[in-house]
Design a protein around this motif. Structure first.
Motif, PDB file in Angstrom:
ATOM      1  N   LYS A   5      -3.956   1.529   4.634  1.00  0.00           N
ATOM      2  CA  LYS A   5      -2.676   1.272   5.315  1.00  0.00           C
ATOM      3  C   LYS A   5      -2.847   1.390   6.824  1.00  0.00           C
ATOM      4  N   LEU A  31       0.838  -1.208   0.000  1.00  0.00           N
ATOM      5  CA  LEU A  31       0.000   0.000   0.000  1.00  0.00           C
ATOM      6  C   LEU A  31       0.872   1.257   0.000  1.00  0.00           C
ATOM      7  N   ILE A  44      -6.209   4.813  -0.040  1.00  0.00           N
ATOM      8  CA  ILE A  44      -4.955   4.095   0.199  1.00  0.00           C
ATOM      9  C   ILE A  44      -4.424   4.336   1.611  1.00  0.00           C
TER      10      ILE A  44
END
Length: 682
Positions: A443, A427, A439
């Motif tokens: 993460k 990621l 994203i």
């Protein structure tokens, strides 16, 4: 085996099917809407046929257009992918009537499992445990409320023909039932053309575990173990993994055998998924069966070494299953993350725009079992493998017409702990600019204590907003330095060969050296970076601290700087006055206040309530002149198949309603004229 198939879908699943077909020597035909003429899935196939305008109902949902394309191109079979017509029994029947193989289950099986209510009745007769609820045909709102009162709150209203988290509402008390039912029915009707619902007891802290099943036309049926899909938001899956953490051998066998029994009960053929809701104590209940391939099928492929699309093609052509149950094994652990164009900080609103910049971590696209095995055992040691399934490229647009998924990021590792580490690293290597993505949220989710310790349930995200959706923080010093370095390097490149002394990259000035200030803004603060030119280097001053700054390397968007005694490396994208800095796994977005090219400021629009994205007005909840308190729902708009409620930002008066129910609105369009005013005390 077929020699030519038509893929009646788009995006990553169409590319995925095309990749497997090509490996098997099968020609493929893509279908596309007008807005998808240049899409990746079109380029991935041998032929392509235009089937209609952008709206799915006029293109990808037009079974007559798709069948005509199959006949015109000589396709022997149609792969429906997932979504669109994949679970449409009438389409499966139409394919059979046209002499074209439908790569999926028989229409009778789709019909039997297509209604959640009918499927639950079937499972009840088969002795499969069900969550307490009402799954019948009586759709009278008063009756459904009384059934909910009988079951006990909280309850879950669910579209009978639904999927993908559409048409679902949790109701905490009886007084909220009517509004929730109406909203659920509208969304169900818009998404599936069917507003029937069922009502079930809503379990607290449940897990969502599904079993992958596969059957052929020779009477064979197997289960390829389970996937844990508990990590969800708004009933849509965010992370999926296989095998399910904490699953015992006995429970896996019990759930697998129940899933196979469900498939056999409807004469199933092909790939399917039987979904269960499971309590923390290990008890489980049948939810539904998805009569198609699932978005999350890659995690099953990664732990079993299978290609489920290849299995689909072989079974649909009349071949038996490649494996018996006793030949299937679990190897390692796999996790999938769905990378979406959406804004988690704004309630996960879908985003639209152009992928102006796209960099992916080292990965195998649409990885085959052989490619995964080879990569995993490279250099004689078992190591993590990353796979990417994506239907877009840099420069492609995410439109408002379809699901905004950008890619599926899948990792495999020998253990779950290693898979979590590998997913976080992958990621961090996924870099996108041009539109909002999830994203950074993904993460944080993978690295969070509840997920890393496998404390999973469907409410994980809602329970951890502070960790997963923290307040914005100022850009770190090294990110601002990279932004400044990228601007200085770009200016030097542009000035190359220019004899003008004022453009000299050393900042020459008569009797002095050039000093300037680069002004940046992030979501919460302003950064004034002082730059003093020192020949081919600079001094960099920020927040009272000064360091030497020098450029080490600059390769397009990749930049390495020396900042004081530290080396800083990152990717920097200059997009007008927006600077995207990707450093240490973070995406920092800065606005550069360039005094030479000022974009202007937007006027304050305190009296306007605007559309957060393109959509349609589906309900007006107040009238013109209404006096409302802060937070009062004002209207509901539907966008990307989801409903979004626009609420009053403060106490005030609804001065005017700009649109009527059913009208389309553009992003940024004024929906309501609103005047701040005190609300009389009750």
């Amino acid at each position: 085996m077929f020699t030519k198939i038509l893929i009646a879908n788009r995006g990553e699943i169409a590319c995925r099917v095309a990749a497997t077909a090509r490996r098997l020597g099968i020609k493929t035909v893509a279908v596309y809407s007008e807005v998808d003429a240049g899409a990746r899935h079109v380029a991935a196939c041998d032929e392509a046929v235009l089937i209609g305008p952008a709206a799915a109902r006029d293109s990808y949902l037009r079974s007559d257009h798709i069948l005509a394309a199959a006949k015109a191109t000589g396709a022997q079979a149609i792969h429906p992918g997932y979504g669109f017509l994949s679970e449409n029994d009438a389409f499966a029947e139409a394919c059979a009537a046209a002499g074209i193989a439908f790569i999926g289950p028989p229409a009778s099986a789709i019909r039997a499992m297509g209604s959640k209510s009918a499927a639950k009745a079937l499972m009840e007769k088969a002795g499969v445990p069900l969550v307490p609820g009402y799954h019948g045909d009586n759709q009278d709102s008063h009756f459904l409320r009384s059934e909910s009162d009988r079951i006990g709150y909280p309850v879950l209203i669910k579209a009978s023909a639904g999927g993908g988290g559409k048409g679902m509402r949790i109701v905490e008390r009886s007084g909220d039932f009517g509004a929730a039912l109406a909203s659920c029915q509208r969304e169900a009707s818009n998404s599936f053309g069917d507003d029937r619902v069922l009502v079930e007891k809503y379990l607290t802290r449940p897990r969502h575990i599904e079993i992958q099943v596969f059957a052929d036309s020779h009477g064979n049926c197997v289960y390829l173990f389970e996937r844990d899909c508990s990590v969800q938001r708004r009933h849509q899956k965010v992370l999926e993994e296989a095998p399910a953490p904490g699953m015992t051998v006995e429970r896996r066998q019990a759930m697998g055998e129940a899933a196979v029994a469900a498939a056999r009960a409807v004469g199933y053929v092909g790939a399917g998924t039987v979904e269960f809701i499971a309590n923390q104590d290990g008890s489980f209940y049948f939810m539904e069966m998805n009569t198609r391939l699932q978005v999350e099928h890659p995690v099953t492929e990664m732990i079993t070494g299978t290609d489920l699309v290849e299995w689909q093609l072989r079974v649909a052509s009349g071949q038996p299953l490649p494996c018996r149950q006793d030949q299937l094994r679990i190897d390692g652990h796999a996790i999938e993350a769905r990378v979406y164009a959406e804004n988690p900080e704004k309630g996960f609103l879908p985003a639209i725009g152009t992928l102006r910049y796209l960099r992916q971590p080292p990965a195998i696209e649409f990885a085959t079992p052989v490619a995964v095995a080879t990569a995993a055992t490279a250099a004689g040691a078992s190591r993590p493998v990353t796979r990417i399934d994506s239907g877009v490229r840099e420069g492609d647009a995410i439109s408002p017409y379809y699901d905004p998924m950008i890619a599926k990021l899948i990792v495999w590792a020998p253990t779950r702990d290693e898979a979590c580490v590998a997913m976080a690293a992958s990621l961090a290597g996924m870099k996108i600019a041009g539109l909002a993505t999830n994203i950074a949220f993904l993460k944080r989710l993978v690295e969070s204590a509840p997920f890393s310790s496998a404390e999973l349930d469907t409410g994980l995200i809602e329970r951890n907003p502070g960790t997963l959706l923290p307040a914005p923080r100022p850009a770190p010093r090294h990110a601002v330095a990279l932004a400044a370095g990228a601007i200085l390097a770009t200016e030097a490149l542009q000035a190359a060969g220019d004899a003008d002394p004022w453009s000299d990259v050393g900042g020459w000035r008569m009797n002095s050296r050039m000093t300037r200030s680069l002004q940046f803004e992030d979501a919460v603060s302003t950064h004034a970076a002082g730059i003093n030119y020192q020949g081919r280097a600079w001094t960099f001053t920020l927040d009272g601290r000064t360091d030497q700054l020098s450029l080490v390397t600059c390769n397009r968007d990749e930049l390495t700087l020396r900042l004081g005694g530290e080396t800083v490396h990152g990717n920097v994208v200059l997009d007008g006055e927006t600077v995207h800095v990707f450093v240490e796994g973070e995406h920092v977005q800065l606005h550069w206040n360039d005094p030479m090219v000022h974009a202007g400021e937007l006027e304050e629009e305190g009296g306007r309530l605007t559309a957060p994205m393109p959509g349609k007005i589906v309900a007006l909840l107040v009238e013109k002149g209404a006096v409302v308190a802060k937070g009062t729902p004002l209207l509901i708009m539907e966008a990307m198949k989801m409903e979004h409620t626009i609420s009053a930002p403060r106490d005030g008066i609804v001065a005017d309603l700009m649109y009527a129910v059913g009208e389309q609105v553009a992003e940024g369009a004024q929906l309501i004229a609103f005047e701040a005013a005190a609300v009389p005390a009750a």
